[in-house]
Structure formats: structure tokens, C-alpha cells
Scaffold this active site. Structure first.
Site, short mmCIF file in Angstrom:
data_model
loop_
_atom_site.label_atom_id
_atom_site.label_comp_id
_atom_site.label_asym_id
_atom_site.label_seq_id
_atom_site.Cartn_x
_atom_site.Cartn_y
_atom_site.Cartn_z
N GLY A 162 0.81 -1.22 0.00
CA GLY A 162 0.00 0.00 0.00
C GLY A 162 0.84 1.27 0.00
NE ARG A 163 3.41 2.14 5.27
CZ ARG A 163 3.54 2.64 6.47
NH1 ARG A 163 3.80 3.91 6.61
NH2 ARG A 163 3.45 1.88 7.52
CE LYS B 197 7.06 0.48 5.80
NZ LYS B 197 7.40 -0.50 6.86
CG ASP C 132 -0.94 8.71 3.83
OD1 ASP C 132 -0.34 7.62 3.90
OD2 ASP C 132 -0.81 9.61 4.68
N GLY C 133 -0.38 6.08 1.49
CA GLY C 133 0.79 5.63 0.75
C GLY C 133 2.11 6.21 1.24
NE ARG D 13 5.38 -8.28 1.80
CZ ARG D 13 5.61 -7.33 2.69
NH1 ARG D 13 4.98 -7.35 3.83
NH2 ARG D 13 6.44 -6.36 2.43
CG ASP E 46 0.18 -8.41 6.54
OD1 ASP E 46 -0.35 -9.00 7.49
OD2 ASP E 46 0.42 -7.19 6.56
CG ASN E 47 3.70 -7.38 8.74
OD1 ASN E 47 3.68 -6.91 7.60
ND2 ASN E 47 3.09 -6.80 9.75
CG ASP F 81 6.34 -5.08 6.45
OD1 ASP F 81 7.20 -4.71 5.64
OD2 ASP F 81 5.16 -5.26 6.15
#
Ligand code: AMP
Ligand code: MG
Length: 530
Positions: A109-110, A130, A142-143, A207, A282-283, A292
Site C-alpha cells: 500500500g505504500r 517504502k 495515503d501511501g 510474504r 503479511d509480515n 516490516d
């Protein structure tokens, strides 16, 4: 010496995009992305980005000439503002189980991947920015990333590497030149904070959630493509000779390797006192890397139930002492995904159970190495269990206690004074008796080993660090950076390159957590807001 490259002649590749299915829709807007491992997306242009730190070791890993840092093109590249011509930036699609529940599609997402650098001795390394703007996976966020969390990620990635803990790396830290709105504690007090971009580096950022997303959608073809790609590029000895399919046996062996490297990772975290804080699937890196860095923390006083993550304050799901159990739970979720490809559920289950048994054996053996015990035996278990009880009963600094344990002598009865300095409160008589009793059993055990105190201490100091990125140390660097002073980032980066070696003049950095940091936000309490 290997020849070093400039940016212009850096050997690049795009295997991930070339070999895996991409998103057919070109629009960069938040949405569900089906049938694809990634979406092409351009990083945002930041006209006023400023480079504030670089890791020389990661420059070297990428075969980049050290002078490249002075080239304005380096800053433009790492702010995402001007990429190299061969780069085809993309964001990955993945899903994940968050806090025990399937969360559906998440994705980069970012984070925006720039492609792979082909290095002379370290294989191919993916560069990933990142905080460089929104992607189709940004959902309603917002990214961007803020300076405080970017400093923490930059410093901790490199600190972990030098501690010998598998991790993604960090090449650079930049101010984006813009501000970002964040409600740091999610309590209705949003503020503008400086934005930042970290360039992360790893052989792969895949991941567990990268595989789960396809299984959750019943997309066996994409799942197989991704697993085959993973094996081909990252577990090459399991990849078949030309034209043959990857066998079921190879899939199982691959899964067993993922279990092994995850287990190894957790043992390292437990050894150095690192708490990841958000072990969602996801991490969890498919390569067993720490990935992450969010609301992570370092154990000050030894407490199996401690978590730095305020979002997890109620259940302590990701507390220090639960990390192995959670890693296993996450491996079960990965197994469920792999099951779509590997019908042999019994074999997958057997690998998982074997992993659990192994942890039961390897954890005490790891603690034994911290105690300087060379040949761990089952008979040593009571000594280790008694130590954990001892450490949990008083407030004792984990890093200092294990480091100073190296000063215990086989003969004699005395408690080495530095060991007492690891206690946060003056010892009550019960704690004094417990420590003396434990030291007596410990000395008895040490006397069975044919070596002198100095030799043992030297070995112990190779696994018990003197310097770790204590939560309050990172926060001090952040506070200064917010005033425009980045010198503490540099000082910590340099100090933490040699975490196992006593460094003259750096005593302050071994001090246990000061009282002011006990309850301070950023030091003992961190949220997912970053
Ligand atoms: P994390 O908790 O950092 O692992 O993030 C979980 C998910 O949220 C991932 O898909 C991230 O890419 C996404 N995410 C976190 N922060 C942001 C952000 N500021 N903008 C867009 N996506 C984000
Ligand atoms: Mg994440």
C-alpha cells in the site's frame, strides 16, 4: 576487490515482472486486483527530497561505488523521483491474517519495488521504496510513511543484520520534503509530521500472505506460478531440470525449508530480545527474514508477556514469549494455502508438528549458548527453567544480565557486581537468595566444562550483545531528527555495526532504560500508526 558500479552501469533485471502475471488495469486507484501478483505503478515525484542517511554496507552489497552517494541522481532515484531507465516499478498483491483473522487483500500500500540489482556475490537484490506514494493496494490510506517510523526501520534493519539476525536491509533514509497527517495514538489528535522514504533491500519481499491471497480466491494457477517462481529463484536446488514440473515432493521440501528458516528467525529474536510486534501473515517473509519494522521493540526488563504494540495491548498476541507459537500459527496458515497445490495434508501436518518439536528442543539449546554451556543436554533444562523464573520475578535488564553473566567465575561464591546493575530495583532479600541459589547451580554446571573463565566469556559475548537498539535510544535519535539534527542516527548506525564488541566511550549506550522512558510514547508504547 570487485569493481564497483555507478548508477548508470548498475546491472538490473525484472524477473518478478517478466515471469509472473501482472495486473491488466493500468489505473493507480485503490481496488481489488485479481489474477495478478503485482500492479505497475510509478512512485510519486518529490521535488524537495533530502538524503539523510545511507548504509555503506548495503551500498557494498549492491556493488555500488561509495561515491555514488554524492551524485544528485542517487537522491532522485531513492526518492522515487527519477528511476533508472531499465526499472519497471511495481507494487505487489498480497493478503494476510491480521491479529488472527483473515483480512483479505492487503498488498504494497505504500511500498514500490524498483526491480532487481544483479550483484556479483549476493545474487539478485530487489530495491523497494517504502513511503513513496499510493498504489492500488493503499485501501483508504495515503501511501506515505513518517520520519519517526522510517528512522526506526532504517536503524533496526541494519542493527539486526550486524547482530546476525536474518533481515531485510535498508540502503537509505530520505526526507520526502512533504508532511504527512498522522494520529499517532489513534486518540483523535492528528498532527502533521515529516514524511520519509526508506529504500529496503532483500532477495525477495514475498510474504506468507503473497500465497494466501491466491488460495483464498481459489486461484490455483497463480498460486502455482508464484510458488514455482519462488523455488526457481530462491530455493534453486529444489527446482527441476529444464522442461520438468516441480514435483509434489519438492513443494513439501520447500515448505519444510520455510518452516526451518522461520524457526531459526524466531530463535534469533528470542536470543537478542527483539519483539516484532505485528506478526500478521503479511509480515512473515517467505525467506525467514525480519520484515516490516513497525511497532517493534527490544526487551528492556525481561518479560515474556511484553509487547511494544499498543494496538495489541489487550491480548498480547504478539508478546515476546509468544513469538514461536504465533510463527507456528502463521505457518499453519501458509500450509492451508499451499494445500491447494499439495493435496498431501498429512505430510504438511507432519512438517508443522516436526517444526514445533524442534522449537521445543532448540529454544533451551539456544538459551544454553547464552549461558556458555557448550553441550546442552536435557539435564540442563531445570537450570534454564529456573533462570527464566528468576528473570521474570524481578525487573532485570535482559541485555545487561546475559552480557554480565560472562563475568561469572567458576570458582567462588560472589555475585559479580555488574550483574546486580542489571536489576531495575534494589534487590529484596528473596531475590538476592534466588539469584545466589541459581548462580550456585550455574557454577556447578560450568565446572563440568574443561575451559577457563576467559574462554567461556569470549564465547558468550559472541551471542550476548552489548549494544542493541534500545527503544529509548531510537526515540532520542527521532527527537533530534525532528529538530533537524541527524547526527544521532549516524552515531547509532556506527555503534550498532559492532554490537558484540565493547566500544570505548560508548558506555552511555549500554545503560538500562532510564526511568523517563518507562511509559513514554515511542519508548515502550508504539502504535501501528507510521
Ligand atoms: P503493516 O501493518 O505496516 O504491515 O501494514 C498492513 C497493510 O497496510 C499493508 O498492506 C500496508 O501496505 C498497508 N499500509 C500501512 N500503512 C499504509 C499507508 N500509510 N498507506 C497505504 N497503505 C498502508
Ligand atoms: Mg506489512
Amino acid at each position: 576487490m570487485m569493481p564497483r558500479h555507478t548508477l548508470q552501469d548498475l546491472p538490473l533485471a525484472n524477473a518478478f515482472c517478466d515471469e509472473l502475471p501482472g495486473d491488466s488495469e493500468p489505473l493507480n486507484r485503490s481496488r481489488q486486483v485479481h489474477n495478478a501478483c503485482y500492479s505497475r505503478v510509478q512512485p510519486q515525484f518529490f521535488a524537495d527530497a533530502k538524503l539523510i542517511a545511507v548504509s555503506p554496507e548495503v551500498l557494498a552489497l549492491l556493488d555500488l561505488d561509495a561515491n555514488v552517494v554524492a551524485d544528485p541522481a542517487f537522491t532522485r532515484l531513492l526518492s522515487g523521483s527519477e528511476l533508472l531507465p531499465a526499472m519497471q516499478p511495481y507494487a505487489c498483491c498480497y493478503g494476510g491474517h491480521q491479529f488472527g483473522h483473515w483480512a483479505g487483500q492487503l498488498g504494497d500500500g505504500r511500498a514500490i519495488n524498483l526491480g532487481e540489482v544483479i550483484t556479483a556475490t549476493s545474487g539478485s537484490q530487489t530495491l523497494q521504496l517504502k513511503g513513496s506514494g499510493p498504489t492500488p493496494y493503499s485501501r483508504n490510506a495515503d501511501g506515505y510513511a513518517v520520519l519517526r517510523s522510517s528512522i526506526r526501520e532504517f536503524l533496526c534493519s541494519e542493527a539486526m543484520y550486524h547482530l546476525g539476525v536474518p533481515t531485510t536491509r535498508a540502503l537509505s533514509l530520505l526526507l520526502s520534503g512533504e508532511t504527512v497527517m498522522r494520529d499517532m495514538l489513534y486518540d483523535g489528535h492528528p498532527e502533521r509530521e515529516p514524511g520519509a522514504i526508506v529504500c529496503r533491500v532483500a532477495p525477495s519481499f514475498l510474504r506468507f500472505g503473497s500465497y494466501e491471497i491466491f488460495a483464498s480466491r481459489g486461484d490455483k494457477a497463480r498460486l502455482q506460478q508464484l510458488v514455482d517462481f519462488t523455488i526457481k529463484h530462491h530455493f534453486a536446488d529444489l527446482y527441476p531440470a529444464a522442461q520438468r514440473e516441480v514435483s509434489q515432493e519438492s513443494y513439501l521440501r520447500w515448505f519444510a525449508r520455510v518452516c526451518d528458516s522461520t524457526l531459526t528467525l524466531i530463535l534469533h529474536w528470542m536470543r537478542v530480545g527483539f519483539v516484532h510486534g505485528v506478526m500478521n501473515t503479511d509480515n512473515m517473509s517467505i525467506l525467514g527474514l525480519t520484515i516490516d519494522y513497525g511497532p517493534y521493540g527490544w526487551i528492556d526488563n525481561f518479560d515474556l508477556n511484553w509487547t511494544p504494540n499498543t494496538t495489541d495491548a489487550q491480548f498480547h498476541r504478539y508478546a515476546y514469549g509468544k513469538q514461536a507459537e504465533i510463527a507456528l500459527w502463521n505457518l499453519y496458515q501458509l500450509a492451508n494455502a499451499v494445500h491447494l497445490l499439495v493435496p498431501a495434508a498429512a505430510e504438511l501436518g507432519a512438517i508443522l508438528r516436526q517444526t514445533e518439536r524442534q522449537y521445543q528442543q532448540l529454544w533451551p539449546a539456544m538459551v544454553a549458548t547464552k549461558l556458555g554451556i557448550t553441550h546442552y543436554q536435557a539435564a540442563d533444562r531445570p537450570l534454564i527453567d529456573a533462570l527464566i523464573t528468576l528473570l521474570s520475578q524481578s525487573e532485570i535488564d535482559m541485555t545487561l544480565f546475559f552480557r554480565h553473566l560472562g563475568l561469572v567465575t567458576c570458582e567462588g561464591e560472589a555475585v559479580p557486581p555488574p550483574l546486580l546493575a542489571a536489576y531495575y530495583q534494589p534487590l529484596i532479600p528473596e531475590a538476592q537468595t534466588a539469584l545466589a541459589a541459581w548462580l550456585q547451580s550455574y557454577r556447578q554446571r560450568l565446572r563440568q566444562q574443561p575451559e577457563n573463565d576467559a574462554q567461556r566469556c569470549q564465547r558468550m559475548w559472541q551471542v550476548n550483545p552489548q549494544y542493541v537498539l534500545r527503544n529509548y535510544l531510537a526515540q532520542q535519535a527521532i527527537d533530534l531528527a525532528h529538530q533537524g539534527d541527524y547526527s544521532e542516527i549516524e552515531r547509532l548506525l556506527t555503534l550498532l555495526k559492532q554490537p558484540y564488541r565493547e566500544q570505548p566511550g560508548m558506555q552511555d549506550y549500554t545503560a538500562k532504560r532510564p526511568d523517563w522512558a518507562r511509559q513514554r510514547v515511542g519508548c515502550s508504547m508504539l502504535s501501528c500508526s507510521s
